[in-house]
Design a protein around this motif. Structure first.
Motif: not given
Length: 61
Positions: A7-15
């Motif tokens: 799981k890449s950390q770049t796939t999660q968007l900033y919330q």
């Protein structure tokens, strides 16, 4: 050859944080207000004593 899916950390968007997460706790607010009032009271007393001493010195009370 099989590759493991990571799981890449770049796939999660900033919330943005929610309003509840950004809210300052009541205890912090109460402590800050108490500290500010104490500082105000001390400064007011110092000025009151200084003005009273100056008036007594001038008027010779």
């Amino acid at each position: 050859m099989k590759q493991k899916h990571t799981k890449s950390q770049t796939t999660q968007l900033y919330q943005e944080p929610t309003a509840a997460e950004m809210r300052t706790s009541r205890l912090s607010i109460i402590l800050a207000n108490t500290k500010e009032f104490a500082i105000f009271a001390i400064i007011a007393l110092v000025f009151w004593f200084a003005i009273t001493a100056a008036l007594v010195a001038m008027a010779g009370g």
